[in-house]
Design an enzyme around this catalytic site. Structure first.
Site, PDB file in Angstrom:
ATOM      1  N   HIS A 195     -16.160  55.662  -4.477  1.00 56.35           N
ATOM      2  CA  HIS A 195     -15.200  54.753  -3.844  1.00 56.35           C
ATOM      3  C   HIS A 195     -15.985  53.848  -2.908  1.00 56.35           C
ATOM      4  CE1 HIS A 195     -11.820  53.324  -1.482  1.00 56.35           C
ATOM      5  NE2 HIS A 195     -10.989  53.908  -2.323  1.00 56.35           N
ATOM      6  N   ARG A 219      -7.695  46.856   1.889  1.00 54.24           N
ATOM      7  CA  ARG A 219      -7.997  45.594   1.202  1.00 54.24           C
ATOM      8  C   ARG A 219      -6.744  45.044   0.516  1.00 54.24           C
ATOM      9  NH1 ARG A 219     -11.870  47.544  -2.595  1.00 54.24           N
ATOM     10  NH2 ARG A 219     -11.532  49.615  -1.714  1.00 54.24           N
TER      11      ARG A 219
END
Ligand code: FAD
Length: 626
Positions: free
Chosen positions: A248, A268
């Site tokens: 990740h 995000r």
């Protein structure tokens, strides 16, 4: 053997995360007796940690969304190595599985007009993640647990307590019992007392999650030691594509005690951007050719997309995870990283403090409490962390059955669905879709089977194996786990090279006798050293399978990046690497990736397929021929 607790049921579910609980619900609804066993406390599984949400094309926020778009995104994210049928079933059935959770009592966040809200996530064309703030997994587990409790009170079971649906937590399964290619139960121990347990069952569902603890920097917690993967291998089942591990892009990097803990992609999705130490929003420099049509090439367009997604392309911070993780890695390597070896993730300068604390409450508290950083006014320092394994038990897409009769697998422990890279949010939906299928078909198999009998000799052998570390005279398990993690982190990490993978295999080979001789001291009650000693052999066999497959696949695709073999090779796209145990050793074979049906191929432009496939795989179509 007097000390062994004997139990029996129709369907034994190993693992009480989302996949295991959903399987248990389905098997019980089919009228079977079910036992669920979990290594950790009931309610403490990876699923509970899931933050961002569950992907399902409900079209609540953007009506253009549908299963075909979700299918396309999933295949693109997996670089077309996915088992297409799993991706198809997943995209088609995920919305029903989410709705169904609400009928069980889940309450997702709402849109202004009262529908289940859906948020943006990397690789998803439309807002698609059903969520509960950034605590979606908690709601999912809470709901499934509640459903289990309600099933324990159903009419048929009334007055019998948990006789028909029993949950046994803090109990680790160490062996499966197999006879003539059929599973017939499992052996394990209660972690608190060390007491052994043998469960006879004609159908077993493995739902044990991932392998992350084979890496030091990981978002995974202590129990993710590849147990299900290893149990399946030892039982005679196969694992596919173990080279594909998802790093990740955003784990915490500071302070050292929390390195690896996840920073959800929702940061995000909700507007956060990545910047290097020079303050540059660097992701615009890392948009690969295959994604150029879908991602904005300038900040203005990227920013406009949040409010007008129909007329603008997505910001590159929302590229699939493998792309973002590699970009961060490159920035740090080029000397543009932060003081502690990460990059900056900035939402503070882009959203109000109220918005951040409402949408990302867990992130706010995580940084405040663990790093003394206020994410409403300062950027976070982040870097890649081992998060998820795409590889896993090879299963039939319709039934979730492994190669071993009666043995089923669902959730992270299974392979194929996500191809070479999983899109965020697709795990929670995966485990609901295939957890249900595993439960349904395990129940069907149990109905057609005789109750199995466990023999004293096989129980005694499993017990002797579990006790072996007490008689050894070798090293302590913590040192050996650190050694294993160091090999994987140094040589089988985010960027790989053939000589390093060969070195990894040599070092793993040298570690094997030390792991075989791992030593536990003390008694059987509350002895985590003994537990880790038993887990080590699972981590070891998974690590070997990963290193071997990573060496064999000399191309770069999704969660497997070979610096010495950059780029995707269309010939490799057709290949699954299948690991089995042969005389105790991991052996690898190549197998064709199932070819997509013409209807599904027709969902993509030929020009896009040409980026991944050989011409004979995608056309030309008759129309183009004419
Ligand atoms: P798990 O939930 O991992 O459960 C495994 C179970 O197996 C546990 O009960 C464990 O105790 C048990 N077990 C393991 N070994 C044994 C054994 N030997 N004997 C008995 N029991 C055993 N995915 C998304 O889709 N969306 C997200 O927003 C998201 N956020 C995430 C955030 C974090 C921090 C993490 C770590 C993961 C996230 N993921 C997310 C991934 C997702 O949570 C996992 O892939 C998924 O929950 C796995 O579910 P599972 O049911 O397969 O296994």
């Amino acid at each position: 053997l007097n000390d062994v607790e004997h139990l029996a049921c129709d369907v034994l579910v190993i693992g009480a995360g989302g996949a295991g609980l959903r399987a248990a619900v389905e098997a019980r609804l089919a009228g079977k007796t079910v036992i669920v066993i979990s290594k950790s406390l009931f309610g403490k599984a990876h699923t509970v940690m899931a933050e961002g949400g569950a992907a399902a094309a409900m079209g609540n926020v953007n009506a253009n969304d549908n299963w075909q778009v979700h299918f396309r995104d999933t295949m693109r994210g997996g670089k077309f190595l996915n088992n297409y049928r799993m991706a198809e079933l997943h995209a088609q059935e995920a919305p029903d599985r989410i709705w169904e959770l609400e009928t069980y009592g889940a309450l997702f966040d709402r849109t202004a007009d009262g529908k289940i809200s859906q948020r943006n996530f990397g690789g998803h064309e439309y807002p698609r993640l059903a969520h509960v703030g950034d605590r979606t997994g908690l709601e999912l587990i809470r709901t499934l647990q509640q459903k289990l409790v309600s099933l324990q009170q159903d009419d048929e079971a009334a007055g019998e307590g948990d006789a028909k649906l029993q949950v046994i937590d803090e109990t680790t399964i160490t062996e499966l019992f197999i006879e003539q290619g059929r599973v017939k139960g499992a052996f394990g121990y209660r972690r608190g007392t060390g007491r052994f347990m043998a469960v006879a069952a004609p159908a077993v569902v493995l739902a044990t999650g991932g392998i992350g603890r084979s890496f030091k920097v990981t978002s995974n917690s202590w129990e993710y030691t590849g147990d299900g993967h290893a149990l399946a291998l030892r039982a005679g089942a196969s694992l596919i594509n173990m080279e594909f591990i998802q790093f990740h892009p955003t784990g915490m990097v500071w302070p050292p005690s929390v390195r690896g803990i996840l920073v959800t992609e929702s940061v995000r999705g909700d507007g956060g951007v990545l910047k290097n130490s020079e303050g540059k929003r660097f992701m615009f420099d890392y948009i690969p050719e295959v994604f150029k049509a879908q991602y904005a090439d300038n900040p203005e367009e990227g920013d406009r997309w949040y409010t007008d997604p129909d007329h603008n392309r997505r910001p590159p911070e929302l590229l699939p995870r493998d792309e973002v993780a590699r970009a961060i890695n490159s920035e740090v390597k080029a000397g543009r990283g932060t003081e502690h070896g990460g990059v900056f993730l900035d939402i503070a300068s882009r959203r109000s403090a109220e918005y951040i604390t409402e949408r990302l409450p867990s992130m706010y508290h995580q940084f405040k409490e663990l790093a003394d950083v206020d994410i409403t006014s300062e950027p976070m320092e982040v870097g890649p962390t081992c998060h998820y394994i795409m590889g896993g038990i090879e299963v039939d897409p319709e039934t979730a059955s492994s190669k071993v009769t009666g043995l089923y697998a669902a959730g992270e422990v299974s392979g194929g669905m996500h191809g070479s890279n999983r899109l965020g949010g697709n795990s929670l939906s995966d485990l609901l879709v295939f957890g249900k299928r595993a439960g349904e078909f395990a129940a069907e198999h149990a109905t057609a089977s005789e109750p199995p009998k466990l023999r004293d000799e096989e129980i005694a052998a499993a017990q002797a194996e579990a006790l072996r570390p007490f008689g050894n005279d070798g090293e302590n398990p913590y040192e050996l786990q650190a050694a294993l993690q160091a090999i994987n982190g140094r040589l089988v990490g985010i960027i790989r090279r053939a000589p390093e993978l060969e070195e990894a295999l040599r070092e793993l080979e040298a570690l094997k006798p030390r792991i075989d001789n791992v030593t536990a001291v003390g008694g059987r009650a509350y002895n985590p050293g003994w537990h880790l000693a038993l887990d080590l052999r699972n981590m070891f066999v998974c690590s070997v399978a990963t290193a071997k497959a990573a060496l064999e696949r000399d191309e770069s695709r999704g969660g497997h990046t070979r610096e010495d073999a950059p780029g995707m090779d269309p010939e490799w796209r057709r290949v699954n690497l299948v690991a089995t145990l042969d005389g105790g050793e991991v052996s690898l074979a190549r197998q064709d990736v199932p070819a997509m049906t013409p209807e599904l191929l027709g969902l993509f432009d030929t020009s896009e397929l040409a980026k991944y496939m050989t011409p004979e795989e995608y056309g030309p179509t008759e129309a183009e021929d004419a």
